[in-house]
Design a protein around this motif. Sequence first.
Motif, PDB file in Angstrom:
ATOM      1  N   MET A   1       0.732  -1.135   0.071  1.00  0.00           N
ATOM      2  CA  MET A   1       0.035  -0.084   0.005  1.00  0.00           C
ATOM      3  C   MET A   1       0.988   1.265  -0.070  1.00  0.00           C
ATOM      4  SD  MET A   1      -3.049   1.213   2.955  1.00  0.00           S
ATOM      5  CE  MET A   1      -4.102  -0.178   2.362  1.00  0.00           C
ATOM      6  N   ARG A   2       0.607   2.416  -0.848  1.00  0.00           N
ATOM      7  CA  ARG A   2       1.199   3.382  -1.052  1.00  0.00           C
ATOM      8  C   ARG A   2       1.093   4.317   0.218  1.00  0.00           C
ATOM      9  NH1 ARG A   2       3.671   3.457  -6.035  1.00  0.00           N
ATOM     10  NH2 ARG A   2       5.218   4.939  -5.040  1.00  0.00           N
ATOM     11  N   ARG A   3       2.158   5.080   0.768  1.00  0.00           N
ATOM     12  CA  ARG A   3       2.069   5.844   1.961  1.00  0.00           C
ATOM     13  C   ARG A   3       1.964   7.294   1.607  1.00  0.00           C
ATOM     14  NH1 ARG A   3       5.334   2.014   3.173  1.00  0.00           N
ATOM     15  NH2 ARG A   3       7.035   3.157   3.112  1.00  0.00           N
ATOM     16  N   ILE A   4       1.271   8.181   2.112  1.00  0.00           N
ATOM     17  CA  ILE A   4       1.140   9.486   1.618  1.00  0.00           C
ATOM     18  C   ILE A   4       1.404  10.276   3.163  1.00  0.00           C
ATOM     19  CG2 ILE A   4      -0.350  11.549   0.661  1.00  0.00           C
ATOM     20  CD1 ILE A   4      -1.677   9.586  -1.086  1.00  0.00           C
ATOM     21  N   LEU A   5       1.981  11.303   3.398  1.00  0.00           N
ATOM     22  CA  LEU A   5       2.100  12.217   4.177  1.00  0.00           C
ATOM     23  C   LEU A   5       1.559  13.553   3.854  1.00  0.00           C
ATOM     24  CD1 LEU A   5       3.032  13.047   7.115  1.00  0.00           C
ATOM     25  CD2 LEU A   5       5.383  13.494   5.900  1.00  0.00           C
ATOM     26  N   ALA A   6       0.479  13.820   4.731  1.00  0.00           N
ATOM     27  CA  ALA A   6      -0.264  15.087   4.204  1.00  0.00           C
ATOM     28  C   ALA A   6       0.214  16.119   5.535  1.00  0.00           C
ATOM     29  CB  ALA A   6      -1.602  14.786   4.327  1.00  0.00           C
ATOM     30  N   VAL A   7       0.661  17.291   4.977  1.00  0.00           N
ATOM     31  CA  VAL A   7       1.188  18.327   6.186  1.00  0.00           C
ATOM     32  C   VAL A   7       0.412  19.552   5.959  1.00  0.00           C
ATOM     33  CG1 VAL A   7       3.253  19.274   6.898  1.00  0.00           C
ATOM     34  CG2 VAL A   7       3.466  17.238   5.677  1.00  0.00           C
ATOM     35  N   ASP A   8      -0.484  19.808   6.940  1.00  0.00           N
ATOM     36  CA  ASP A   8      -1.032  21.226   6.938  1.00  0.00           C
ATOM     37  C   ASP A   8      -1.673  21.459   8.230  1.00  0.00           C
ATOM     38  OD1 ASP A   8      -3.392  23.068   6.657  1.00  0.00           O
ATOM     39  OD2 ASP A   8      -3.256  22.301   4.446  1.00  0.00           O
ATOM     40  N   ASP A   9      -1.515  23.093   8.498  1.00  0.00           N
ATOM     41  CA  ASP A   9      -1.785  23.271  10.167  1.00  0.00           C
ATOM     42  C   ASP A   9      -3.510  23.454  10.334  1.00  0.00           C
ATOM     43  OD1 ASP A   9      -2.178  25.581   8.455  1.00  0.00           O
ATOM     44  OD2 ASP A   9      -0.919  26.795  10.029  1.00  0.00           O
ATOM     45  N   ASP A  10      -4.153  23.308   9.434  1.00  0.00           N
ATOM     46  CA  ASP A  10      -5.468  23.120   9.570  1.00  0.00           C
ATOM     47  C   ASP A  10      -6.098  21.712   9.765  1.00  0.00           C
ATOM     48  OD1 ASP A  10      -8.264  23.342   9.085  1.00  0.00           O
ATOM     49  OD2 ASP A  10      -8.300  24.893   8.003  1.00  0.00           O
ATOM     50  N   LYS A  11      -6.535  21.509  10.938  1.00  0.00           N
ATOM     51  CA  LYS A  11      -6.876  20.101  11.165  1.00  0.00           C
ATOM     52  C   LYS A  11      -8.005  19.538  10.230  1.00  0.00           C
ATOM     53  CE  LYS A  11      -8.163  16.986  15.162  1.00  0.00           C
ATOM     54  NZ  LYS A  11      -8.470  15.990  14.161  1.00  0.00           N
ATOM     55  N   ASP A  12      -8.905  20.584  10.100  1.00  0.00           N
ATOM     56  CA  ASP A  12     -10.146  20.176   9.321  1.00  0.00           C
ATOM     57  C   ASP A  12      -9.648  19.521   7.855  1.00  0.00           C
ATOM     58  OD1 ASP A  12     -11.877  20.490  11.358  1.00  0.00           O
ATOM     59  OD2 ASP A  12     -12.135  22.780  10.659  1.00  0.00           O
ATOM     60  N   ILE A  13      -8.711  20.234   7.381  1.00  0.00           N
ATOM     61  CA  ILE A  13      -8.153  19.904   6.070  1.00  0.00           C
ATOM     62  C   ILE A  13      -7.330  18.758   6.026  1.00  0.00           C
ATOM     63  CG2 ILE A  13      -6.771  20.362   4.299  1.00  0.00           C
ATOM     64  CD1 ILE A  13      -7.387  23.458   4.485  1.00  0.00           C
ATOM     65  N   LEU A  14      -6.606  18.379   7.200  1.00  0.00           N
ATOM     66  CA  LEU A  14      -6.097  17.081   7.383  1.00  0.00           C
ATOM     67  C   LEU A  14      -6.882  15.940   7.454  1.00  0.00           C
ATOM     68  CD1 LEU A  14      -3.155  17.785   9.749  1.00  0.00           C
ATOM     69  CD2 LEU A  14      -2.964  17.330   7.407  1.00  0.00           C
ATOM     70  N   ASP A  15      -8.184  16.173   8.097  1.00  0.00           N
ATOM     71  CA  ASP A  15      -9.032  15.334   8.516  1.00  0.00           C
ATOM     72  C   ASP A  15      -9.479  14.657   7.201  1.00  0.00           C
ATOM     73  OD1 ASP A  15      -8.724  15.078  11.176  1.00  0.00           O
ATOM     74  OD2 ASP A  15     -10.620  16.222  11.595  1.00  0.00           O
ATOM     75  N   VAL A  16     -10.170  15.745   6.275  1.00  0.00           N
ATOM     76  CA  VAL A  16     -10.703  15.474   4.906  1.00  0.00           C
ATOM     77  C   VAL A  16      -9.608  14.773   4.026  1.00  0.00           C
ATOM     78  CG1 VAL A  16     -11.671  16.681   2.723  1.00  0.00           C
ATOM     79  CG2 VAL A  16     -12.280  17.474   5.276  1.00  0.00           C
ATOM     80  N   LEU A  17      -8.517  15.332   3.795  1.00  0.00           N
ATOM     81  CA  LEU A  17      -7.508  14.605   3.189  1.00  0.00           C
ATOM     82  C   LEU A  17      -7.320  13.268   3.512  1.00  0.00           C
ATOM     83  CD1 LEU A  17      -4.644  17.458   2.752  1.00  0.00           C
ATOM     84  CD2 LEU A  17      -6.083  16.281   0.859  1.00  0.00           C
ATOM     85  N   GLN A  18      -7.185  12.903   4.936  1.00  0.00           N
ATOM     86  CA  GLN A  18      -7.075  11.501   5.416  1.00  0.00           C
ATOM     87  C   GLN A  18      -8.072  10.878   5.140  1.00  0.00           C
ATOM     88  OE1 GLN A  18      -6.221  11.071   9.631  1.00  0.00           O
ATOM     89  NE2 GLN A  18      -5.371   8.998   9.135  1.00  0.00           N
ATOM     90  N   HIS A  19      -9.397  11.076   5.224  1.00  0.00           N
ATOM     91  CA  HIS A  19     -10.697  10.355   4.896  1.00  0.00           C
ATOM     92  C   HIS A  19     -10.550  10.119   2.940  1.00  0.00           C
ATOM     93  CE1 HIS A  19     -14.854   9.018   4.962  1.00  0.00           C
ATOM     94  NE2 HIS A  19     -14.799   9.903   3.839  1.00  0.00           N
ATOM     95  N   ILE A  20     -10.382  11.152   2.396  1.00  0.00           N
ATOM     96  CA  ILE A  20     -10.449  11.037   0.911  1.00  0.00           C
ATOM     97  C   ILE A  20      -9.297   9.787   0.705  1.00  0.00           C
ATOM     98  CG2 ILE A  20      -9.839  11.958  -1.214  1.00  0.00           C
ATOM     99  CD1 ILE A  20     -10.917  14.617   0.148  1.00  0.00           C
ATOM    100  N   LEU A  21      -8.064  10.124   1.210  1.00  0.00           N
ATOM    101  CA  LEU A  21      -7.159   9.451   0.730  1.00  0.00           C
ATOM    102  C   LEU A  21      -7.167   7.847   1.154  1.00  0.00           C
ATOM    103  CD1 LEU A  21      -4.025  11.803   0.840  1.00  0.00           C
ATOM    104  CD2 LEU A  21      -5.190  11.113  -1.256  1.00  0.00           C
ATOM    105  N   GLU A  22      -7.438   7.791   2.207  1.00  0.00           N
ATOM    106  CA  GLU A  22      -7.726   6.240   2.769  1.00  0.00           C
ATOM    107  C   GLU A  22      -9.030   5.480   1.993  1.00  0.00           C
ATOM    108  OE1 GLU A  22      -8.304   6.798   7.113  1.00  0.00           O
ATOM    109  OE2 GLU A  22      -5.926   6.679   7.423  1.00  0.00           O
ATOM    110  N   ASP A  23      -9.898   6.107   1.843  1.00  0.00           N
ATOM    111  CA  ASP A  23     -11.205   5.600   1.040  1.00  0.00           C
ATOM    112  C   ASP A  23     -10.402   5.151  -0.295  1.00  0.00           C
ATOM    113  OD1 ASP A  23     -12.904   5.664   2.968  1.00  0.00           O
ATOM    114  OD2 ASP A  23     -14.042   7.362   1.890  1.00  0.00           O
TER     115      ASP A  23
END
Length: 121
Positions: A1-23
């Motif tokens: 499985m490919r790993r992505i590191l998302a770096v953002d100081d906005d927790k809401d954006i990180l949550d959305v990115l994590q959800h989209i990418l994990e899905d």
Amino acid sequence: MRRILAVDDDKDILDVLQHILEDSGYEVDTLSDGHFLFDKIEAHEPDLILLDIMLGNMDGRELCKDVKQKLETHDIPVILISASHNVSGAMNQSGAPDGFLEKPFDIDDLLDAIKLHLRAA
């Protein structure tokens, strides 16, 4: 499985990115502070980094440059993300990012950019 590191100081954006990418089948690590970027890279060995330009008192363009200039990390694709910054200068600098997405970004554009840069890596 490919790993992505998302770096953002906005927790809401990180949550959305994590959800989209994990899905979409990716393993995702998040980081809200650029000061710990290299520690996170060493611990999780990401295949790609999504990096916001505005990270509190840090500039993602400079962090990208640091990633691209270190022997251990220079091959990791970095996609810069920003709502308000022009990255044309950063795209031509030494240590330039591999791509750029403007916020708000389309989910399909995000996933297409990730696939493109992971395929090229």
